[in-house]
Design a protein around this motif. Structure first.
Motif, PDB file in Angstrom:
ATOM      1  N   ARG A  50       0.848  -1.208   0.000  1.00  0.00           N
ATOM      2  CA  ARG A  50       0.000   0.000   0.000  1.00  0.00           C
ATOM      3  C   ARG A  50       0.869   1.238   0.000  1.00  0.00           C
ATOM      4  O   ARG A  50       0.564   2.227  -0.623  1.00  0.00           O
ATOM      5  CB  ARG A  50      -0.859   0.043   1.278  1.00  0.00           C
ATOM      6  N   THR A  60       7.245   0.737   1.914  1.00  0.00           N
ATOM      7  CA  THR A  60       7.320  -0.705   2.201  1.00  0.00           C
ATOM      8  C   THR A  60       8.004  -1.448   1.055  1.00  0.00           C
ATOM      9  O   THR A  60       8.906  -2.256   1.284  1.00  0.00           O
ATOM     10  CB  THR A  60       5.905  -1.283   2.458  1.00  0.00           C
ATOM     11  N   SER A 113      -4.235 -17.105   7.903  1.00  0.00           N
ATOM     12  CA  SER A 113      -4.216 -18.100   8.982  1.00  0.00           C
ATOM     13  C   SER A 113      -5.557 -18.793   9.197  1.00  0.00           C
ATOM     14  O   SER A 113      -5.642 -19.716   9.992  1.00  0.00           O
ATOM     15  CB  SER A 113      -3.823 -17.441  10.306  1.00  0.00           C
ATOM     16  N   GLY A 119       5.768  -6.717   9.930  1.00  0.00           N
ATOM     17  CA  GLY A 119       6.284  -5.721   8.993  1.00  0.00           C
ATOM     18  C   GLY A 119       7.497  -6.211   8.218  1.00  0.00           C
ATOM     19  O   GLY A 119       8.091  -7.230   8.560  1.00  0.00           O
TER      20      GLY A 119
HETATM   21  P1  NAP Z   1       2.432  -8.067   8.756  1.00  0.00           P
HETATM   22  O1  NAP Z   1       3.839  -8.347   9.084  1.00  0.00           O
HETATM   23  O2  NAP Z   1       1.672  -7.064   9.538  1.00  0.00           O
HETATM   24  O3  NAP Z   1       2.353  -7.699   7.207  1.00  0.00           O
HETATM   25  C1  NAP Z   1       1.179  -7.388   6.533  1.00  0.00           C
HETATM   26  C2  NAP Z   1       1.537  -6.436   5.425  1.00  0.00           C
HETATM   27  O4  NAP Z   1       0.361  -6.181   4.663  1.00  0.00           O
HETATM   28  C3  NAP Z   1       2.043  -5.099   5.964  1.00  0.00           C
HETATM   29  O5  NAP Z   1       3.441  -5.012   5.801  1.00  0.00           O
HETATM   30  C4  NAP Z   1       1.297  -4.042   5.206  1.00  0.00           C
HETATM   31  O6  NAP Z   1       2.216  -3.315   4.408  1.00  0.00           O
HETATM   32  C5  NAP Z   1       0.288  -4.808   4.349  1.00  0.00           C
HETATM   33  N1  NAP Z   1      -1.077  -4.351   4.641  1.00  0.00           N
HETATM   34  C6  NAP Z   1      -1.577  -4.006   5.839  1.00  0.00           C
HETATM   35  N2  NAP Z   1      -2.866  -3.689   5.725  1.00  0.00           N
HETATM   36  C7  NAP Z   1      -3.172  -3.833   4.433  1.00  0.00           C
HETATM   37  C8  NAP Z   1      -4.356  -3.619   3.692  1.00  0.00           C
HETATM   38  N3  NAP Z   1      -5.494  -3.219   4.255  1.00  0.00           N
HETATM   39  N4  NAP Z   1      -4.285  -3.842   2.373  1.00  0.00           N
HETATM   40  C9  NAP Z   1      -3.152  -4.239   1.798  1.00  0.00           C
HETATM   41  N5  NAP Z   1      -2.010  -4.459   2.444  1.00  0.00           N
HETATM   42  C10 NAP Z   1      -2.023  -4.240   3.741  1.00  0.00           C
HETATM   43  O7  NAP Z   1       1.558  -9.422   8.840  1.00  0.00           O
HETATM   44  P2  NAP Z   1       2.041 -10.925   8.604  1.00  0.00           P
HETATM   45  O8  NAP Z   1       2.375 -11.514   9.930  1.00  0.00           O
HETATM   46  O9  NAP Z   1       3.032 -10.985   7.485  1.00  0.00           O
HETATM   47  O10 NAP Z   1       0.670 -11.584   8.161  1.00  0.00           O
HETATM   48  C11 NAP Z   1       0.240 -11.518   6.821  1.00  0.00           C
HETATM   49  C12 NAP Z   1      -0.672 -12.689   6.527  1.00  0.00           C
HETATM   50  O11 NAP Z   1       0.040 -13.894   6.853  1.00  0.00           O
HETATM   51  C13 NAP Z   1      -1.959 -12.703   7.362  1.00  0.00           C
HETATM   52  O12 NAP Z   1      -3.041 -13.002   6.521  1.00  0.00           O
HETATM   53  C14 NAP Z   1      -1.724 -13.805   8.378  1.00  0.00           C
HETATM   54  O13 NAP Z   1      -2.924 -14.478   8.707  1.00  0.00           O
HETATM   55  C15 NAP Z   1      -0.775 -14.725   7.642  1.00  0.00           C
HETATM   56  N6  NAP Z   1       0.133 -15.500   8.495  1.00  0.00           N
HETATM   57  C16 NAP Z   1       0.799 -14.897   9.508  1.00  0.00           C
HETATM   58  C17 NAP Z   1       1.667 -15.653  10.301  1.00  0.00           C
HETATM   59  C18 NAP Z   1       2.423 -15.029  11.447  1.00  0.00           C
HETATM   60  O14 NAP Z   1       2.850 -15.743  12.352  1.00  0.00           O
HETATM   61  N7  NAP Z   1       2.654 -13.746  11.451  1.00  0.00           N
HETATM   62  C19 NAP Z   1       1.858 -17.020  10.026  1.00  0.00           C
HETATM   63  C20 NAP Z   1       1.185 -17.586   8.945  1.00  0.00           C
HETATM   64  C21 NAP Z   1       0.306 -16.812   8.185  1.00  0.00           C
HETATM   65  P3  NAP Z   1       1.809  -1.857   3.837  1.00  0.00           P
HETATM   66  O15 NAP Z   1       1.158  -1.157   4.978  1.00  0.00           O
HETATM   67  O16 NAP Z   1       3.002  -1.179   3.367  1.00  0.00           O
HETATM   68  O17 NAP Z   1       0.916  -2.167   2.712  1.00  0.00           O
END
Ligand code: NAP
Length: 280
Positions: free
Chosen positions: A32, A36, A93, A122
């Motif tokens: 977005r 990033t 998830s 992030g």
């Molecule tokens: P994260 O580190 O917070 O990353 C999410 C990224 O998505 C952010 O860097 C953000 O970047 C972008 N984002 C945020 N809001 C958004 C929106 N409304 N539209 C588009 N982009 C958006 O989260 P994550 O841990 O990687 O998790 C991401 C996915 O992986 C989730 O669906 C989660 O269920 C899944 N997951 C997570 C884990 C875990 O342990 N963390 C494990 C397995 C699966 P910008 O703000 O620059 O766009």
């Protein structure tokens, strides 16, 4: 070598990018905010980045990696830009609230969930080898395109992850037990500790906390937004697990109150054997 898109460059999206590039794939990132994708390029997580979904045209495979609550809206935004043959997958998830909607939206979609993560979030938290030896579940349905499954499966194997298959419903019930319930249990442990009314005792407990407390509190001390979304989007399965967990805890409490030490030890022996079965 595949041309791969990653939408949402956070912990999971960025970590995928690092490993996919290391395997020789060409990776395009969409975020977005411009900062990033610029950080993702600087970190080596993507070859190229943009805030415009139009850069996702002419790719072989696209991973959707935004927060769970945004997966569907982000998918709606990007599908008009995909080529007909592009395979689409997500890393959310939970699967039951995502898969039926996305498979209606895109014929070459297959749901997925890497069982790997850290407490951080992030692009700065992205790390290589996050998925190596970790389970990675694909959740195809009767409607899923076979070639799409093969394409995602091949990339998962490339990451060194352990590929598994489950229906979206079975996935959600299973992850409620081993991922979503542990987050709530571990958070409850931390919250209960904060509620110790005797301040010197609370302070002393913090100073005495060592590896055991570090292990048991780890997942409860993770990203609150992710924990909230687990509960919000897997409510029924998580509720079922919490009710069973609470009953088990009550049973242990009863054994302690009744000084049923043999019964308590027998239960702890069952717990020990079960853990050894899961982690031989
Ligand atoms: P994260 O580190 O917070 O990353 C999410 C990224 O998505 C952010 O860097 C953000 O970047 C972008 N984002 C945020 N809001 C958004 C929106 N409304 N539209 C588009 N982009 C958006 O989260 P994550 O841990 O990687 O998790 C991401 C996915 O992986 C989730 O669906 C989660 O269920 C899944 N997951 C997570 C884990 C875990 O342990 N963390 C494990 C397995 C699966 P910008 O703000 O620059 O766009």
């Amino acid at each position: 070598m595949l041309r791969i898109g990653i939408v949402g460059l956070g912990l999971i999206g960025g970590s995928l990018g690092l490993d996919l590039r290391a395997k020789g794939h060409y990776v395009v990132g969409v975020s977005r905010r411009a900062e990033t994708y610029e950080r993702a390029i600087a970190k080596g997580a993507v070859d190229w980045g943009s805030t415009e979904p139009a850069v996702l045209s002419a790719l072989d495979l696209v991973f959707l990696c935004p927060p769970i609550g945004s997966i569907l809206s982000v998918a709606l935004e990007i599908v008009p830009h995909l080529s007909r043959d592009t395979v689409l997958t997500d890393v959310g998830s939970v699967k039951e609230s995502i898969v039926p909607a996305l498979e209606k939206l895109w014929p070459r979609y297959v749901g997925g969930h890497p069982m790997a993560g850290t407490a951080a979030a992030g692009i700065e938290a992205a790390q290589s080898q996050l998925f190596a030896n970790a389970p990675y579940v694909l959740t195809p349905t009767l409607h899923t395109d076979g070639e799409a499954i093969d394409c995602v499966a091949q990339v998962i194997n490339d990451l060194g992850a352990k590929l598994l298959y489950a229906t979206p419903a079975d996935h959600d019930r299973a992850v409620a037990w081993i991922s979503h319930l542990p987050v709530m249990v571990s958070a409850a442990l931390l919250l209960a500790n904060t509620q110790e009314a005797n301040e010197p005792i609370r302070t002393l407990s913090q100073r005495l906390a060592s590896s055991g407390f570090r292990d048991t509190s780890r997942v409860g001390g993770g990203n609150p937004k992710l924990g909230r979304m687990m509960a919000e989007y897997n409510r029924a399965a998580l509720r079922h697990c919490i009710i069973h967990y609470r009953a088990t805890l009550d049973h242990l409490l009863q054994q302690i109150e009744q000084e049923d030490w043999a019964g308590l030890e027998a239960n702890l022996a069952v717990a020990q054997a079960y853990r050894q079965q899961i982690y031989p």
